[in-house]
Design a protein around this motif. Structure first.
Motif, PDB file in Angstrom:
ATOM      1  N   UNK A 170      28.973  38.957  40.824  1.00  0.00           N
ATOM      2  CA  UNK A 170      29.630  38.323  39.910  1.00  0.00           C
ATOM      3  C   UNK A 170      31.015  38.879  40.311  1.00  0.00           C
ATOM      4  N   UNK A 171      31.741  38.572  39.464  1.00  0.00           N
ATOM      5  CA  UNK A 171      33.939  38.746  39.683  1.00  0.00           C
ATOM      6  C   UNK A 171      33.616  39.023  38.152  1.00  0.00           C
ATOM      7  N   UNK A 176      39.104  40.356  38.216  1.00  0.00           N
ATOM      8  CA  UNK A 176      40.464  41.568  38.189  1.00  0.00           C
ATOM      9  C   UNK A 176      39.258  42.337  39.204  1.00  0.00           C
ATOM     10  N   UNK A 177      38.100  41.642  39.412  1.00  0.00           N
ATOM     11  CA  UNK A 177      36.374  42.881  40.052  1.00  0.00           C
ATOM     12  C   UNK A 177      35.808  42.625  40.078  1.00  0.00           C
ATOM     13  N   UNK A 178      34.960  42.863  41.476  1.00  0.00           N
ATOM     14  CA  UNK A 178      33.852  42.109  42.488  1.00  0.00           C
ATOM     15  C   UNK A 178      32.793  43.833  42.085  1.00  0.00           C
ATOM     16  N   UNK A 188      27.993  48.324  42.860  1.00  0.00           N
ATOM     17  CA  UNK A 188      29.548  48.453  44.070  1.00  0.00           C
ATOM     18  C   UNK A 188      30.093  47.386  43.401  1.00  0.00           C
ATOM     19  N   UNK A 189      31.737  48.131  43.026  1.00  0.00           N
ATOM     20  CA  UNK A 189      32.950  47.301  42.445  1.00  0.00           C
ATOM     21  C   UNK A 189      33.949  47.815  42.827  1.00  0.00           C
ATOM     22  N   UNK A 193      42.159  40.901  44.000  1.00  0.00           N
ATOM     23  CA  UNK A 193      42.051  41.000  45.770  1.00  0.00           C
ATOM     24  C   UNK A 193      41.742  42.084  46.912  1.00  0.00           C
ATOM     25  N   UNK A 194      42.154  43.182  46.680  1.00  0.00           N
ATOM     26  CA  UNK A 194      42.482  44.114  47.344  1.00  0.00           C
ATOM     27  C   UNK A 194      41.394  44.476  48.150  1.00  0.00           C
ATOM     28  N   UNK A 195      39.978  44.575  47.298  1.00  0.00           N
ATOM     29  CA  UNK A 195      38.956  44.856  47.724  1.00  0.00           C
ATOM     30  C   UNK A 195      38.868  46.135  48.307  1.00  0.00           C
ATOM     31  N   UNK A 196      39.081  46.932  46.810  1.00  0.00           N
ATOM     32  CA  UNK A 196      39.758  48.872  47.327  1.00  0.00           C
ATOM     33  C   UNK A 196      38.575  48.884  46.404  1.00  0.00           C
TER      34      UNK A 196
END
Length: 427
Positions: A170-171, A176-178, A188-189, A193-196
């Protein structure tokens, strides 16, 4: 509505596992494949152009994006980005529509008729000059649409040492989160878009079946094969839900949660609902009922639970307005329920030949509304049988309020006249 054959909107050359509709363009994005096994079945993401011709929907393949040896089992849309679950990874792909080939040729300084024809031939072959950049080029009969897909990121979303598999993604509503869940039981979050990586915690013992996040990002809901439906604030467990608390006839651990979805409440801007599906943990000779539950989406108090048939539910969807719920079953049936009352409104038994893997309502955007036509709801379904189907609920006839008031007034006047006639001097 019972068992009958539904016409296919589209049939892919591979099993379909997931489907979404782009709110802005109305493109239907569906994906699947044969996986890494060498069966000759390809793996791809298909972009379909959806149209409403009269009262009938039709779909045309606009673009096919090959995913090599990995089948996409689930996906989420975040603007122009697809987050695709492929094995134990989440692949991020950006798609964009390009200038129509005909217009580009007309604007080309050296664009003679022979050059334009050459470009059209290249487009039909799927390998124009643009294709050398490692990006798939779309093909369409009239060459009016081109879609480019670029893979720009990937994260490891499941670390199961035996058979890693991402089960859901889910977005967050504000993008702001994936969020992902898989067979290792971890949520896992990632910051987007930085994927940090922001969070990684054990949410369930065993596989995670589904997850969703509230519109304000305050609460995360997860369901797993360990019979639990958990509400999280960050990585802290806030509470666990118990859907059968007031149903003593339901034995403990005889049911497990299958799906969870937040939904809006029509005409109530600040209200929020959570919907969950419960299925039998074990199948008996006499199949027990599955259940659909509605919860307050802010304090998570139970509001209503209704049975929804003996066919095991495989997937759940909620319309943008929160008015309708969609259910698919492992036997291929498709149903639409009224969210307010949890009453069945539409049902087609064994519409698909095998398990329904995903559902998607047409969005409540201008493009989505134009594609609905004279329908109150329109929902897409996909299944392992490679078929994509459209299910519609026609607009229910209604009378204007002034007409209702007019007839009410006539009834009152008629009642007064009747009483005067039967009982003179009473009024």
């Amino acid at each position: 509505m019972g068992k009958r054959r539904m016409p296919d909107l589209y049939r892919a050359p591979f099993p379909l596992y997931t489907i979404k509709v782009d709110p802005k363009t109305g493109w239907v994005i569906t994906a699947g494949g044969g996986g890494s096994s060498k069966t000759g079945i390809k793996n791809a993401v298909h972009f379909l152009g959806l149209e409403l011709v009269g009262d009938q929907h039709c779909a045309t393949l606009v673009h096919s994006h090959d995913t090599d040896t990995r089948a996409t089992m689930n996906l989420a849309l975040g603007g122009d980005v697809i987050a695709a679950g492929q094995d134990g990874s989440c692949s991020l792909m950006r798609f964009r529509q390009c200038q129509p080939r005909g217009k580009a040729a007309a604007k080309d300084a050296g664009g003679g008729s022979e050059q334009g024809a050459a470009r059209r031939r290249a487009g039909k072959g799927g390998k124009g000059s643009e294709g050398t950049a490692g990006v798939d080029v779309s093909e369409m009969k009239d060459n009016t649409t081109q879609i480019f897909v670029d893979t720009f990121g990937e994260v490891q979303s499941d670390l199961n040492p035996q058979d890693p598999l991402q089960k859901c993604v889910r977005f967050s509503p504000d993008l702001s989160l994936l969020l992902t869940g898989g067979t290792d039981g971890h949520i896992r979050v990632w910051e987007y878009p930085s994927l940090k990586e922001k969070l990684d915690f054990k949410a369930h013992e065993g596989e995670i079946e589904d997850l969703d996040i509230s519109p304000n990002n305050k609460h995360l809901v997860t369901v797993g094969r360990d019979f639990a439906c958990s509400i999280w604030s960050g990585n802290q467990l806030a509470m666990s839900l118990c859907w059968h608390e007031k149903m003593p006839q339901i034995a403990a651990k005889s049911y497990r949660y299958m799906s969870c979805r937040f939904g809006k409440v029509e005409d109530q801007k600040d209200a929020l609902r959570l919907y969950t599906v419960q299925i039998p943990h074990k199948r008996d000779r006499k199949p027990p009922q599955c259940y659909l539950s509605k919860w307050d989406g802010k304090n998570f108090l139970p509001m209503l639970t209704n049975p929804c048939g003996t066919e095991v539910i495989s997937t759940l969807a909620v319309s943008d307005s929160g008015t309708f719920l969609g259910l698919g079953t492992v036997t291929g049936s498709v149903a639409i329920y009224i969210a307010f009352s949890l009453q069945k409104l539409y049902y087609v038994q064994e519409s698909h030949g095998i398990v329904v893997t995903d559902l998607a309502f047409l969005p409540d955007t201008p493009k989505g509304q134009s594609l609905k036509g004279n329908n109150e709801a329109a929902m897409l379904s996909v299944a392992v049988d490679s078929r994509c189907q459209m299910h519609t609920v026609r607009n229910r006839r209604s009378f204007p309020i002034w007409m209702v008031l007019f007839f009410c007034g006539l009834m009152v006047v008629g009642a007064v006249l009747l009483l005067q006639h039967l009982f003179p001097g009473l009024i």
